[in-house]
Design a protein around this motif. Structure first.
Motif, PDB file in Angstrom:
ATOM      1  N   ALA A  88       1.569   9.003  -6.183  1.00 54.05           N
ATOM      2  CA  ALA A  88       1.861  10.404  -5.884  1.00 54.05           C
ATOM      3  C   ALA A  88       2.932  10.945  -6.829  1.00 54.05           C
ATOM      4  O   ALA A  88       2.827  12.080  -7.313  1.00 54.05           O
ATOM      5  CB  ALA A  88       2.314  10.550  -4.433  1.00 54.05           C
ATOM      6  N   ALA A  89       3.949  10.146  -7.102  1.00 52.42           N
ATOM      7  CA  ALA A  89       5.010  10.574  -8.021  1.00 52.42           C
ATOM      8  C   ALA A  89       4.459  10.762  -9.430  1.00 52.42           C
ATOM      9  O   ALA A  89       4.760  11.761 -10.100  1.00 52.42           O
ATOM     10  CB  ALA A  89       6.145   9.561  -8.023  1.00 52.42           C
ATOM     11  N   ILE A  90       3.643   9.828  -9.889  1.00 53.79           N
ATOM     12  CA  ILE A  90       3.052   9.940 -11.229  1.00 53.79           C
ATOM     13  C   ILE A  90       2.155  11.176 -11.299  1.00 53.79           C
ATOM     14  O   ILE A  90       2.200  11.935 -12.276  1.00 53.79           O
ATOM     15  CB  ILE A  90       2.272   8.660 -11.589  1.00 53.79           C
ATOM     16  CG1 ILE A  90       3.239   7.504 -11.803  1.00 53.79           C
ATOM     17  CG2 ILE A  90       1.419   8.875 -12.836  1.00 53.79           C
ATOM     18  CD1 ILE A  90       2.578   6.153 -11.940  1.00 53.79           C
ATOM     19  N   SER A 100       1.109  16.566 -13.363  1.00 50.98           N
ATOM     20  CA  SER A 100       0.725  17.932 -13.044  1.00 50.98           C
ATOM     21  C   SER A 100       1.788  18.919 -13.528  1.00 50.98           C
ATOM     22  O   SER A 100       1.462  19.958 -14.115  1.00 50.98           O
ATOM     23  CB  SER A 100       0.521  18.065 -11.537  1.00 50.98           C
ATOM     24  OG  SER A 100       0.263  19.396 -11.198  1.00 50.98           O
ATOM     25  N   PHE A 101       3.037  18.617 -13.302  1.00 50.85           N
ATOM     26  CA  PHE A 101       4.133  19.485 -13.717  1.00 50.85           C
ATOM     27  C   PHE A 101       4.184  19.631 -15.235  1.00 50.85           C
ATOM     28  O   PHE A 101       4.283  20.735 -15.767  1.00 50.85           O
ATOM     29  CB  PHE A 101       5.460  18.936 -13.185  1.00 50.85           C
ATOM     30  CG  PHE A 101       6.659  19.748 -13.584  1.00 50.85           C
ATOM     31  CD1 PHE A 101       6.886  20.984 -12.998  1.00 50.85           C
ATOM     32  CD2 PHE A 101       7.547  19.279 -14.528  1.00 50.85           C
ATOM     33  CE1 PHE A 101       7.990  21.737 -13.355  1.00 50.85           C
ATOM     34  CE2 PHE A 101       8.650  20.027 -14.901  1.00 50.85           C
ATOM     35  CZ  PHE A 101       8.872  21.259 -14.308  1.00 50.85           C
ATOM     36  N   ASP A 112       0.829  -1.207   0.000  1.00 51.05           N
ATOM     37  CA  ASP A 112       0.000   0.000   0.000  1.00 51.05           C
ATOM     38  C   ASP A 112       0.864   1.258   0.000  1.00 51.05           C
ATOM     39  O   ASP A 112       0.568   2.217  -0.708  1.00 51.05           O
ATOM     40  CB  ASP A 112      -0.928   0.016   1.213  1.00 51.05           C
ATOM     41  CG  ASP A 112      -1.970  -1.090   1.175  1.00 51.05           C
ATOM     42  OD1 ASP A 112      -2.289  -1.573   0.064  1.00 51.05           O
ATOM     43  OD2 ASP A 112      -2.446  -1.475   2.253  1.00 51.05           O
ATOM     44  N   VAL A 113       1.901   1.245   0.807  1.00 52.00           N
ATOM     45  CA  VAL A 113       2.790   2.405   0.883  1.00 52.00           C
ATOM     46  C   VAL A 113       3.494   2.604  -0.458  1.00 52.00           C
ATOM     47  O   VAL A 113       3.571   3.728  -0.973  1.00 52.00           O
ATOM     48  CB  VAL A 113       3.818   2.246   2.024  1.00 52.00           C
ATOM     49  CG1 VAL A 113       4.824   3.376   2.014  1.00 52.00           C
ATOM     50  CG2 VAL A 113       3.118   2.164   3.368  1.00 52.00           C
ATOM     51  N   LEU A 114       3.986   1.534  -1.052  1.00 49.83           N
ATOM     52  CA  LEU A 114       4.666   1.629  -2.341  1.00 49.83           C
ATOM     53  C   LEU A 114       3.713   2.139  -3.423  1.00 49.83           C
ATOM     54  O   LEU A 114       4.080   3.007  -4.219  1.00 49.83           O
ATOM     55  CB  LEU A 114       5.236   0.260  -2.738  1.00 49.83           C
ATOM     56  CG  LEU A 114       5.989   0.203  -4.050  1.00 49.83           C
ATOM     57  CD1 LEU A 114       7.219   1.102  -3.994  1.00 49.83           C
ATOM     58  CD2 LEU A 114       6.409  -1.220  -4.361  1.00 49.83           C
ATOM     59  N   LYS A 115       2.486   1.613  -3.433  1.00 46.20           N
ATOM     60  CA  LYS A 115       1.504   2.053  -4.420  1.00 46.20           C
ATOM     61  C   LYS A 115       1.178   3.529  -4.235  1.00 46.20           C
ATOM     62  O   LYS A 115       1.075   4.275  -5.215  1.00 46.20           O
ATOM     63  CB  LYS A 115       0.237   1.206  -4.307  1.00 46.20           C
ATOM     64  CG  LYS A 115      -0.779   1.515  -5.388  1.00 46.20           C
ATOM     65  CD  LYS A 115      -1.853   0.452  -5.526  1.00 46.20           C
ATOM     66  CE  LYS A 115      -2.846   0.471  -4.416  1.00 46.20           C
ATOM     67  NZ  LYS A 115      -4.018  -0.389  -4.672  1.00 46.20           N
TER      68      LYS A 115
END
Length: 59
Positions: free
Chosen positions: A35-37, A42-43, A27-30
């Motif tokens: 969040a990174a994607i 967004s950027f 769950d943490v990895l997902k």
């Protein structure tokens, strides 16, 4: 609110300690991956929109 309020600290600590045992590494990895994607998308979109707005203003 005053700093060091024992009720606030106790509530926050209890909430944190009740969540920790339910977290799984998958769950943490997902979550980190999503969040990174999301940040990258967004950027990139903000750069593309900024380029489009600049190009549109020149006309």
């Amino acid at each position: 609110m005053t700093s060091g309020n024992p009720t606030l600290i106790g509530t926050a600590g209890g909430t944190f300690l009740s969540i920790v045992p339910n977290l799984h590494s998958e769950d943490v990895l997902k979550t980190v991956l999503l969040a990174a994607i999301g940040a990258i998308v967004s950027f990139v979109l903000s750069i593309i929109l900024k380029f489009i707005v600049k190009k549109h203003k020149k006309k």
